[in-house]
Design an enzyme around this catalytic site. Structure first.
Site: not given
Length: 149
Positions: A12, A19, A24, A75, A78, A108
């Site tokens: 993603n 997004r 972000y 990175n 998910a 988060r």
């Protein structure tokens, strides 16, 4: 001696800038790639930058980093929270691994707070936005220059 650096990105992240910009930001992955390549080259790295939505491809890129003796800025997105395959691949590396998250994953929801990848990372940079990639590359450079692999 030429140094190798793989900057790897999980699922993603190709949608950055579109997004959830409130979370972000508006910076695109293309912009991050250009910044990482420029900075890495300035610091004497041969830079590979990649993004994939496929776990197996990310694992293959880690295998390639192992074969090239490349350091890794990653990175995992998910895959941070559940990919044992990625974790096992990263365990093979003899070079610095720095994990990057655009957001502060500790702030988060519970699903996004515990990264498996952090257990094999030299450093974790979270919450610095796109600038976190630059910080991660500087960490890799410093660790290698100081011989603290």
């Amino acid at each position: 001696m030429h140094r190798h650096l793989s900057v790897l990105n999980g699922p993603n992240l190709n949608m950055l800038g579109l997004r959830e910009p409130e979370l972000y930001g508006s910076t695109t992955l293309e912009h991050i790639a250009a910044d990482c390549t420029r900075m890495g080259t300035e610091l004497g790295f041969d830079v590979f930058f990649g993004q994939t939505n496929a776990e197996h491809e990310l694992v293959e890129w880690v295998h390639d980093a192992f074969r090239r003796d490349a350091s890794v800025v990653i990175n995992p997105a998910a895959y941070s929270f559940g990919s044992v395959a990625l974790l096992d691949a990263l365990r093979m590396l003899r070079t610095p691994i720095v994990e990057v998250h655009i957001t502060n994953i500790q702030a988060r929801d519970a699903v996004h707070q515990h990264s498996l990848i952090s257990t094999v990372s030299r450093a974790v940079i979270a919450g610095a936005g796109a600038y976190g990639y630059e910080l991660a590359i500087r960490v890799v450079d410093r660790v290698l220059r100081e011989g603290r692999v």
